[in-house]
Every structure is written in C-alpha cells, then in structure tokens.
Design an enzyme around this catalytic site. Structure first.
Site, PDB file in Angstrom:
ATOM      1  CD  GLU A 208      14.490  37.232   2.137  1.00 15.19           C
ATOM      2  OE1 GLU A 208      13.248  37.202   1.974  1.00 15.19           O
ATOM      3  OE2 GLU A 208      15.019  37.568   3.214  1.00 15.19           O
TER       4      GLU A 208
ATOM      5  CG  ASP B 181       7.961  34.538   7.704  1.00 18.67           C
ATOM      6  OD1 ASP B 181       6.998  34.052   8.319  1.00 18.67           O
ATOM      7  OD2 ASP B 181       8.349  34.117   6.595  1.00 18.67           O
TER       8      ASP B 181
ATOM      9  CD  GLU C 274      12.012  41.708   3.350  1.00 18.48           C
ATOM     10  OE1 GLU C 274      11.006  41.640   4.063  1.00 18.48           O
ATOM     11  OE2 GLU C 274      12.100  41.156   2.241  1.00 18.48           O
TER      12      GLU C 274
ATOM     13  CE1 TYR D  98      10.042  35.355  -1.147  1.00 17.59           C
ATOM     14  CE2 TYR D  98      10.526  37.590  -0.432  1.00 17.59           C
ATOM     15  CZ  TYR D  98      10.765  36.239  -0.360  1.00 17.59           C
ATOM     16  OH  TYR D  98      11.722  35.750   0.490  1.00 17.59           O
TER      17      TYR D  98
HETATM   18  C1  GCB Z   1      10.940  38.145   3.427  1.00 22.38           C
HETATM   19  C2  GCB Z   1      11.722  38.051   4.680  1.00 22.38           C
HETATM   20  C3  GCB Z   1      11.856  36.626   5.171  1.00 22.38           C
HETATM   21  C4  GCB Z   1      10.526  35.902   4.991  1.00 22.38           C
HETATM   22  C5  GCB Z   1      10.180  35.873   3.528  1.00 22.38           C
HETATM   23  C6  GCB Z   1       8.853  35.180   3.241  1.00 22.38           C
HETATM   24  O1  GCB Z   1      10.988  39.092   2.712  1.00 22.38           O
HETATM   25  O2  GCB Z   1      12.973  38.664   4.595  1.00 22.38           O
HETATM   26  O3  GCB Z   1      12.237  36.649   6.501  1.00 22.38           O
HETATM   27  O4  GCB Z   1      10.543  34.615   5.528  1.00 22.38           O
HETATM   28  O5  GCB Z   1      10.098  37.168   3.043  1.00 22.38           O
HETATM   29  O6  GCB Z   1       8.841  33.987   3.025  1.00 22.38           O
HETATM   30  O7  GCB Z   1       7.836  35.863   3.271  1.00 22.38           O
END
Ligand code: GCB
Length: 597
Positions: free
Chosen positions: A502, A160, A411, A466
C-alpha cells in the site's frame, strides 16, 4: 469447497433476484415461521445498506431477514438437494420453512446445507435467511457493539471501509447425486516441456474415480485412474501472468456397474510459485507485481458482486498495465478469481483479518489505547475464528492459478506483545493447508524493522506505508529519505522479497495545484513518482500495489470525505491524473522490473 456447477449429473438454479426484506425490529421474533410481513424488497446480490433511503436500515446493527419462495425442480426426485450461499456478511442462519438448516459465521466465505430431507421435488418451500452484521472482539474482522441508554445498538470497527452487510453474493439451489465428488485439490509442477498435475479427489462414500484433462480447445490431453494420481501433460501451455491458459480436469465418479454417477469439472492452470532469496518466481522467472489493493465497493450495491463492474475493472487493470491486485481486505467473490484465472491477472488472496490493531484505530475511531492482543481484545477465541477463516479461504481458493500468495492479515499490531503467540500457529496452519504458496501479511506503519515481532515467520514482506501522506504530509523530499531508509533496513535484516502493498494519497478529483498540495491530482501523481524513484533504486524489491484502485466508502469521520479518496480511479471508475502516469510506467515494466545497477 466446490463451487456449484451444472454438469451431466448436477443441476443448478440461481436464486438471485428480489427477496422480501426486513430488519429484526420490524418483524416477529421467529420470522422464518411465516411470510415476512414487510413492504420492502432487497436485491440479491447486494449489500442492503445503501438500497433504502432509511438511515435506520443503513445503520442497523444486528439481524436482518431475507425471504423468498423456492420451487425444487420436479426432476430432482432421488437427488440430494443443497442450498448454497456464496456469502452472508457477517453471520448467516438459514431456515427451510420452519427448520434451521445452516448457521455460518464469517462474512466472505461460502457455506451450504443439504436440505434433501426438508424439501420435495416439484414442491415449493419458504427460504428465510437471517444475516447479522455485528462485529465483536472475537469476530474476523473485529469490532465492538455498544448498546446506548435508549436501547439502540451502535457499532465501531477497526477498518477503513464501510461495514456493508447482507447477501452481497449469489445464492444457489443445486442437486447432486448421493455418491459424488466432494472436493478436489490440484497441484501443478513443471518438468521440462511437460506439466505435472497431482490431483486428489474426495468422494462421498467409496467409489472409483477417473479423470480426463482437456486443453482450452476441449481436446483430451491426458487421463488418469483413481482418486489420487499424477498426470503429465506433454507440450504443456503454462498459465502465465498476462496469459491465463486453463485446462479442465474432468472428474468422473463410477458406480458399481462402472457407469458414471457423478461428474464435476475443475479448471486449473499449470504454473509454479516459489520464493528464492529476494526473488518471487512464477514458473521459475522473477515476477514484479504492479497493480493495486482493491475493494469490492460500488455505489448503491455496496459490496454486491456485479459482473458489469467485474468486466470493467479488469478492463481498467489491463488499460493501466497492472498485472496483479490484492483482495484487500477480505476474500472476493469467486467470480473475480475465476476471471483472474482466465485473464492471467495475478492475485494476492487476503483473509478478512483487518483491524487486529487497536493502536491504529485509536486515533480514527476514538477506541483505545488498549493492547490489541489480550483476553478482552483479540484473544484465543479470535484466533480460533481466524484459523477457521483461513481454512475456509484455502478450501475455497486453493485451485485458482491466479492466486500466488496468501495474505493472512492486514496491518495487525505486529509490533505489540502477544503478536507472535497469536500469529505463529496461524502461519503454521496456512503452510500445512497449502504448502505450495508463499505466505505474507501487510505491515502497518508502526511495525518497524526493530520492533516487529513476526516478520521472520513469513515468506514475503508486504509493506503498507504513507510517507508523504499521514507523515511528512506535503513534504515529499523528507518522505523520500524516510521511505528509502526504512525499506533498505528491511532488506538488510531479512534478505526476503519485499513489496509495497500500500502507498497512496487521498485525491479529490478535479482539485489542481502547482504546489505540492495534498488532495490535488498533481500531488497524487508526484507522491507515486517519488515512491517509484525509491523502488527503482532498491534491489530485492518485488512489487508495487497502489492504495487504492478506486475511491471507496468508509464509515463517517473527519478523516474521510464521503469515503476514502485514495483511488487512482474515482468510485465510478474515471481516471485521475495519476492513472496516466501509472499507465506509462506499468506498461513499460510488464512483469519484470529492470534490475538495479
Ligand atoms: C491502510 C489500510 C487501508 C486504509 C489505508 C488508508 O493502511 O490498510 O485499509 O484504507 O491505510 O487510506 O488509510
């Protein structure tokens, strides 16, 4: 691999500046054989993509060419002459006039060539560099290239962030003596009030070696004889998070008559790192990570290293009270780690193995569903490229005191068949190459406590989650329960330190709401607060790194608005509302979270 430096026996010429530039389609088939016939000039260091107002260059897939004239200083007769690229993303081929002198695969680690036989002191030569941005199933990171019916190549990748390419880091010409320091490894320990410094120097050819250790004021505090040895520093000043005290190991290689033929200075810090139970210890003290996953990403430069942004980003880390960051998702420029060493910022150093996961990207890129590990996807050749990348990363970064842990992948599909066979040898290799640092990987949301196949191989569990963004969007109450339940499950099963590597929410600067409205500045702040409530209820939790430090560019797509907006700072480094809340929390935490009752 030694970083080039100027010493009493070595000279260094920086080759940054404006180079002639062309994509492969605009030049002859062997462009190294003549002056590049092109109107374009590209800045080095910089990714080339955003420099030109030409989508054919920005979206070009394949080789591009850089070229410049270089004069070898006239005093270098009798010396070995090297050309060194801090990075060529993702593959580089280097020609001195008509001769190929180096080829390198891997876009974020340095390489060099001894070009002594091709050049003459005082004379000019033509330096041509081909750089290829293609990512395939056997590159790190992986991707795939498709050739359309009209012959145009397009590329998909499983990460990403925008696939910026080119010469984004410095290029050097340097001289060194034939008998010289080839490598050095410094490992430190603590014995009461003394520092214990184990050093190993490799030389080209057999030669006597002696070392001196200088403190930060330049005073000699210890000496040693021989290519390997242990030296004590009494009354040592430790390298600490927030207080990056450095010593210099001055290495001297002696000729047959005892005269110094080469000298090289390696800075180091005296500190220890250890995982014990659920604690992450630096110098024997529990350490709690606060900070971010970052990116090398700025407007116009792309991934081009820039000292002004370097200084400013570290100022912002200091302002917000962050004590650490992860080099998500590739090794950063060496200048960044040198700066972290000097300023006491703790670094989790990550490989470029991002996107070994076709499950995640199925949705985002239209590829998949395919197994992530198979002969057609990530396979033995990918694993060999990954192993080589780990070797180059550790060879480059092993002496940085700021680096306290290796993250060997972001990931990966660790929940899929084949993950264990793929990763076990890589974890073993990492430990063999560096027995002193813990090893981790950042876990994807599909890798759960009951289906992940590799967590037991690692020292620290770094969790990317997330809840409240990709799942339970806008519903922080449900997200809070899900997050806490999951984290407690990991701790109960593994009894290892666990950190959040994250967590974050896309946020449009300037969007405000009194509701829990995703994309608003308030939502980002409430989202982070919710995570912090959970972290503070859990023992065995060793850190929090928000995704992301700043907004960054991605490939185009309906999930992104001119890039990923999960930055706590905008792409031009202005704080969003959440920055102030983080500042309050992190300046209070410092380096140690109060224990849970
Ligand atoms: C993740 C990735 C990261 C992305 C992020 C996102 O899990 O490790 O590279 O930018 O999510 O914002 O979706």
């Amino acid at each position: 691999m030694l970083k080039p430096q100027s010493t009493a026996t070595r000279e260094l010429v920086n080759l940054d500046g404006l180079w002639r530039f062309a994509t492969e389609s605009a030049v002859t088939s062997e462009p190294w054989n003549a002056v590049l016939d092109t109107p374009l000039e590209a800045a080095v260091p910089a990714s080339y993509n955003d420099l030109f107002v030409d989508s054919a260059i920005r979206d070009h897939v394949g080789w591009v060419w850089y070229q410049r004239q270089v004069r070898v200083p006239r005093g270098w007769a009798g010396e070995r002459v090297f050309v060194r690229f801090d990075a060529a993303t993702h593959e580089g081929r280097v020609y001195v006039d008509g001769s190929l002198v180096a080829q390198h695969v891997g876009g974020y680690t340095p390489f060099e060539a001894d070009i002594t036989e091709h050049v003459q002191a005082g004379a000019e030569f033509r330096l041509t560099v081909g750089v290829n941005n293609q990512l395939t199933n056997v590159t790190i990171p992986p991707g795939s290239v498709t050739v359309r019916q009209d012959g145009k190549k397009t590329q998909t990748y499983f990460h990403d962030f925008y696939n910026y390419a080119g010469l984004a880091r410095s290029v050097w010409l340097y001289s060194a003596p034939a008998v010289r320091v080839d490598d050095v490894t410094v490992v430190t320990g603590i014995d009461g009030g003394a520092g214990v410094v184990d050093y190993t120097v490799e030389t080209t050819g057999s030669a006597d070696v002696r070392v001196r250790i200088l403190d930060a004021a330049g005073a000699e505090v210890a000496t040693g004889e021989g290519a390997t040895g242990t030296v004590r520093i009494d009354g040592v000043t430790l390298w600490q998070p927030g207080a990056g005290y450095l010593y210099d190991l001055v290495i001297e290689v002696l000729g047959e008559d005892g005269a110094v033929v080469d000298t090289y200075t390696q800075s180091f810090g005296v500190r220890t790192v250890e995982v014990r139970g659920t604690d992450f210890l630096i110098n024997g003290e529990p350490f709690y990570f606060t900070g971010f996953g970052k990116h090398e990403d700025t407007a116009v430069r792309g991934k081009g290293h820039d000292n002004a942004y370097l200084v400013h980003d570290f100022q912002l880390l200091d302002w917000i009270g962050a004590n650490s960051f992860r080099t998500s998702h590739y090794p950063y420029a060496e200048e960044v780690l040198d700066f972290a060493d000097r300023h006491g910022i703790v670094v989790i150093d990550e490989t470029a193995a991002v996107g070994l996961n076709l499950g995640v990207q199925g949705g985002l890129s239209g590829v998949g569903p395919k197994p992530s590990f198979s002969p057609e996807t990530s396979n033995d050749e990918t694993q060999a490229a990954h192993a080589q990348h780990i070797r180059e990363l550790i060879a480059r970064d092993k002496n940085h005191p700021s680096v306290v842990m290796w993250s060997i992948a972001n990931e990966p599909a660790s929940n899929e068949e084949g993950a264990r066979e793929y990763f076990e040898p890589l974890v073993n290799l990492t430990r063999e190459l560096d027995p002193t640092r813990p090893v981790t990987y950042a876990l994807v949301m599909f890798a759960l406590v009951n289906n992940d196949k590799i967590a037991d191989l690692f020292d620290v569990l770094s969790i990317n989650r997330y809840y409240g963004w990709y799942v339970f969007t806008g519903d922080l109450a449900t997200a809070e329960q899900a997050l806490e339940g999951e984290l407690r499950g990991w701790i109960a099963k593994f009894g290892k330190p666990i950190m959040m590597s994250e967590y974050g929410a896309d946020t449009m600067q300037g969007l405000h709401s009194v509701w829990d409205t995703p994309w608003s500045e308030e939502y980002q702040a409430s989202f982070l607060e919710m995570y912090h409530r959970v972290f503070d209820r859990i023992d065995g939790f060793v850190g929090e790194q928000v995704w992301n430090f700043a907004d960054f560019q991605t490939s185009p797509g309906i999930h992104r608005i001119d890039g990923n907006k999960k930055g706590v700072f905008t792409r031009d480094r202005r704080p969003k509302a959440a920055a102030h809340a983080l500042r309050t929390r992190w300046t209070r935490i410092g380096t140690r979270k109060p224990s849970v009752d």
